[in-house]
Each structure stands twice: as structure tokens, then as C-alpha cells.
Design a protein around this motif. Structure first.
Motif, short mmCIF file in Angstrom:
data_model
loop_
_atom_site.label_atom_id
_atom_site.label_comp_id
_atom_site.label_asym_id
_atom_site.label_seq_id
_atom_site.Cartn_x
_atom_site.Cartn_y
_atom_site.Cartn_z
N TYR A 151 0.18 -1.72 -0.13
CA TYR A 151 -0.33 -0.05 0.39
C TYR A 151 0.97 0.74 -0.02
O TYR A 151 0.35 2.84 -0.81
CB TYR A 151 -0.59 -0.29 1.25
CG TYR A 151 -1.89 1.04 1.14
CD1 TYR A 151 -2.86 0.94 0.63
CD2 TYR A 151 -1.73 1.92 2.13
CE1 TYR A 151 -3.82 1.26 0.49
CE2 TYR A 151 -2.82 3.33 1.94
CZ TYR A 151 -3.89 3.42 1.04
OH TYR A 151 -5.43 4.06 1.40
N TYR A 269 -6.30 -0.75 -0.92
CA TYR A 269 -6.83 -2.05 -1.77
C TYR A 269 -5.01 -2.33 -1.73
O TYR A 269 -4.32 -1.04 -1.72
CB TYR A 269 -6.77 -2.25 -3.23
CG TYR A 269 -8.68 -2.03 -3.33
CD1 TYR A 269 -9.39 -1.39 -2.87
CD2 TYR A 269 -9.19 -3.24 -4.15
CE1 TYR A 269 -10.86 -1.54 -3.10
CE2 TYR A 269 -10.24 -3.68 -3.91
CZ TYR A 269 -10.99 -3.20 -3.96
OH TYR A 269 -12.53 -3.02 -4.30
N ILE A 274 -3.09 -4.38 -8.23
CA ILE A 274 -3.99 -3.31 -8.66
C ILE A 274 -3.66 -2.00 -8.15
O ILE A 274 -2.65 -1.95 -7.23
CB ILE A 274 -5.54 -3.28 -7.04
CG1 ILE A 274 -5.65 -4.84 -7.50
CG2 ILE A 274 -6.86 -2.62 -7.16
CD1 ILE A 274 -6.41 -5.50 -6.02
N ARG A 278 -7.10 2.83 -3.30
CA ARG A 278 -8.66 3.04 -2.15
C ARG A 278 -9.98 2.62 -2.92
O ARG A 278 -10.01 3.73 -4.30
CB ARG A 278 -9.18 3.79 -1.25
CG ARG A 278 -7.71 4.04 -0.72
CD ARG A 278 -8.04 5.17 0.77
NE ARG A 278 -7.85 6.72 0.19
CZ ARG A 278 -8.85 8.14 1.49
NH1 ARG A 278 -8.49 7.87 2.35
NH2 ARG A 278 -8.49 8.77 0.61
N ARG A 297 -12.37 5.33 -7.93
CA ARG A 297 -11.13 4.84 -7.77
C ARG A 297 -9.91 6.15 -7.50
O ARG A 297 -10.20 6.81 -8.01
CB ARG A 297 -10.65 3.99 -8.61
CG ARG A 297 -11.95 3.05 -8.31
CD ARG A 297 -11.15 1.52 -9.96
NE ARG A 297 -12.58 0.42 -9.68
CZ ARG A 297 -13.62 0.35 -10.42
NH1 ARG A 297 -13.75 1.78 -11.14
NH2 ARG A 297 -14.23 -1.14 -11.15
#
Ligand code: FDA
Length: 367
Positions: A151, A269, A274, A278, A297
Motif C-alpha cells: 500500500y 486495496y 491493483i 482505495r 477509485r
């Protein structure tokens, strides 16, 4: 002739304008965007208040600030309880007994504390030199690997081993089953969105949108005795000491034909594969019951001058540049520099309001 030209209609500019107007001063507030409110502006999509510049949750420990904003708008009782999706599993944030149960199956605070202590002893280092070492020393490897590493790397666009340790000063852990992200006494979202707060602040004050101060600086300067400038400080001085750097975000917003997409306002996320960090589902900020929903997103991205400047890069190089601008700004008597862009710092909403009120106090101390 106005008393104040206020450049920027965000919270700093709007609070200043309100307080000056209350003291009988004539103000004009201009903004280069096509709306008022700066980054707290909400757009109404299908009856849902969409936080256009990122999720905004108001929180403060300062009762006076809470009362101040409640003069203009009522707040709901939203409590921020984000959830993180990592490696196929959902985890509660901030790190608390629910998270520890989800990670390790531990059921009591004593078991959780023991597990955490063991992780820190095994993986921590005595003198952390980068963000990875810092996080390992604060919470150990499991939490770092699952809930921090990927993250944070997405957020900053850099490897955790290349990021400075000071980015993570503390990583609060809570040995209670409590998913409330903030520790503050007061928290909520304005009922009807943040525009109600801005409209309340700017009630009865002349405003102009689509008005860039730099499009005709001399014209604007001649409209008022004094200027309150809340734009970028380096732009004010034509970048003479260099350009200040930021981290930016790209928002991708979608209206969906379903009432509930993810069951929570904020889902992080974490995984590297990905590209966004978020998904915000805006209706959950206001307990919305509409038939449709709006999601956004959030993609972190490198900043270039044509992009929105979101987070200042707080390293030595940028701080050195900022200090030069600040020193010069302090010599200009007829201009007040304030807010997140003119002070090149991250401010939460309650902090920028407090800062604007302090500026008001200094400006009107004899009145
Ligand atoms: P803001 O940026 O709001 O206003 C400055 C205004 O000046 C803008 O409207 C701009 O268009 C205008 N301007 C600039 N140059 C100009 C020019 N040349 N001519 C005319 N106008 C000009 N805080 C919090 O408490 N809880 C939260 O959940 C969040 N969430 C959050 C998410 C994200 C993604 C970010 C980046 C920030 C937050 N914040 C937050 C922080 C919050 O956004 C911040 O405290 C305020 O918006 C700061 O208000 P300012 O008035 O300083 O700036």
C-alpha cells in the motif's frame, strides 16, 4: 475598493472572509476553479454528495472548532472505519483487536500483545534507516507484509526501502475491538455535504469563480487594500527559488446501477497488482438509501505542474526551497499567506480552520 481580496475559496480563504466580513470589512473571494470550496467541494451525482477531491471526514478534538463549524451546518454521526483488502482477505483498520484476530486468530489483548511483541523482537532493527525497517521495528513482519508494504509503495511510487523512516513516526495499535479510525472526540460529515459549510461561511460575501489571480495580477491587486493568498507559494513568486514538489492523485468516478457496491465508505486495496489504493463509496458517508451508488477509485500518481497538487513532499530539498519563499513572503506587508498551498504543508480541515482563525486574531487584534 475592497478591504481584502481573498485568493482561493477553500476553508482557509472562506473562514478568513467570513471573519473579516463579520468585522465590517469588505471582501472579494476569487477562485480559479469553476466552483467554491477548494478541496472540500462536493458534487451532487444522482442525489449523492461526491467528495470530488478525495474522501473528507471531519474530525477534531477541539470543541471550539467543532462548535465553529456546527454554526453553519449540522453534522451526521459518521465514524470512519476503513477496511483493507489484502491477499484476498478483509482486515479492519486501524490496527486493533479485530485486525489481530483476522491476522493471527488471537482472541484476547494479552495474546495479541504477546504476538506483536514477538514479531517486533524477531524483525525489528535497533536504528531504522528506511520506512521498511521502521515499520518492522514498530509492528513486525506480518502486519508490515500484509497491511503496510505494498500500500505504502503504491502511495509513494517508491520501494519502502527507499522511503525515509520519518514517514511513519508512529503506528498506533489498539488492544480493543474498536474500528474507529480517529481518536478525536468529534467526528462526522456535514449533512447535505461540505458545500453547506462553505455557503454558510461565504454568505453575503462577494465571490467570483473561474478567476485566476495570475491571469491579471495587477488588476486584482488594485481591487483591495490587502490580499489573502491561499494558492501555491512558489507560483506567487514566479518559481524564482525553484518549483516545490507534490504527490498527486487521479480519481476515477463511476455511477453504478446498484444500491450498495462495497458496504463501506472506504476500502483500501493493499496489493501491488491493483493500481489504485482505495475505493470510496460516497453514499455511505451519509447513510444514503438511493437506488444507485457512486464509487471513486483513487490512483496515486507522480505530480507534474498541470496536475492537482495534493500532498507536499516533505523532504529536506523541498523544505529548503519553501523556507526561501517563506522568508520572502514575510517581508510583504500587504499580503497574508495561508492554507495548505501557501504554507506548503498538509493540514487536516480542523487544522486549517484553526490556522485561519489564528490569522484572523492577529490581523484584527486591535478590533
Ligand atoms: P484548498 O486547496 O482547499 O483551497 C485553495 C483554493 O485556492 C483552491 O480552491 C484553488 O483553486 C484556489 N487557488 C489556487 N491558486 C489560485 C489562483 N491563482 N487564483 C485563484 N484561486 C486559486 N482533511 C480532513 O480533516 N479529513 C479528511 O478526511 C481529509 N481528506 C483529504 C483527502 C485528500 C486526498 C487530501 C489531499 C486532503 C484531505 N484533507 C482532509 C485535507 C483538506 O483537504 C485540507 O485541510 C483543506 O482542503 C485545506 O484548505 P485550503 O483552503 O488550505 O486549501
Amino acid at each position: 475598493m475592497k478591504d481584502y481580496l481573498i485568493v482561493g475559496s477553500g476553508l482557509f480563504g472562506s473562514v478568513f472572509a467570513h471573519e473579516a466580513n463579520k468585522r465590517g470589512k469588505k471582501c472579494l473571494v476569487i477562485d480559479k476553479r469553476n466552483h467554491l470550496g477548494g478541496n472540500v467541494y462536493c458534487e451532487n451525482i444522482a442525489g449523492i454528495q461526491v467528495h470530488k477531491y478525495g474522501a473528507h471526514i471531519f474530525h477534531t478534538n477541539d470543541e471550539a472548532i467543532w462548535q465553529y463549524v456546527n454554526q453553519f451546518v449540522k453534522f451526521n454521526n459518521y465514524v470512519n472505519s476503513p477496511v483493507a483488502l489484502a491477499k484476498g482477505k478483509l482486515y479492519n483498520l486501524p490496527f486493533n483487536m479485530n485486525t489481530f484476530y483476522q491476522l493471527w486468530g488471537v482472541k484476547t489483548p494479552a495474546e495479541a500483545a504477546e504476538k506483536l511483541q514477538h514479531q517486533i523482537e524477531q524483525y525489528g532493527v535497533p536504528n531504522p534507516q528506511n520506512l521498511e525497517e521502521q515499520a518492522l521495528s514498530l509492528v513486525g513482519k506480518d502486519i508490515y507484509d500484509i497491511l503496510i508494504k505494498e500500500y505504502t509503495e503504491k502511495q509513494w511510487g517508491k520501494k519502502a526501502t527507499e522511503l525515509p523512516s520519518f514517514i511513519i513516526k508512529r503506528l498506533p495499535v489498539r488492544f480493543r475491538f474498536d474500528n474507529n479510525y480517529f481518536n478525536d472526540r468529534f467526528q462526522g460529515i456535514p449533512i447535505g455535504g461540505y458545500n453547506g459549510l462553505i455557503n454558510g461561511l461565504l454568505d453575503g460575501i462577494e465571490t467570483l469563480t473561474d478567476a485566476d489571480y495570475f491571469a491579471d495580477r495587477t488588476y486584482y491587486d488594485n481591487l483591495a487594500e490587502k490580499v489573502v493568498y491561499t494558492g501555491k507559494i512558489d507560483e506567487y513568486f514566479a518559481y524564482e527559488f525553484g518549483q516545490l514538489e507534490y504527490r498527486s492523485l487521479r480519481f476515477e468516478t463511476e455511477l453504478l446501477n446498484q444500491p450498495n457496491y462495497q458496504g463501506n465508505a472506504v476500502i483500501n486495496y493493499n496489493d501491488a497488482d491493483i493500481p489504485f489504493t482505495r475505493i470510496i463509496e460516497h453514499k455511505h458517508f451519509e447513510f444514503g438509501t438511493q437506488e444507485k451508488t457512486v464509487i471513486t477509485r483513487e490512483y496515486p500518481q507522480n505530480w507534474t505542474p498541470e496536475k492537482e497538487a495534493y500532498y507536499p513532499v516533505n523532504d529536506d530539498k523541498n523544505q529548503r526551497i519553501y523556507k526561501q519563499y517563506r522568508t520572502k513572503a514575510d517581508t510583504i506587508e500587504k499580503v497574508i499567506f495561508g492554507g495548505r498551498l501557501a504554507e506548503y504543508r498538509y493540514y487536516d480541515m480542523h487544522q486549517v480552520i484553526a490556522s485561519a482563525l489564528k490569522t484572523v486574531k492577529n490581523e484584527f487584534q486591535n478590533q
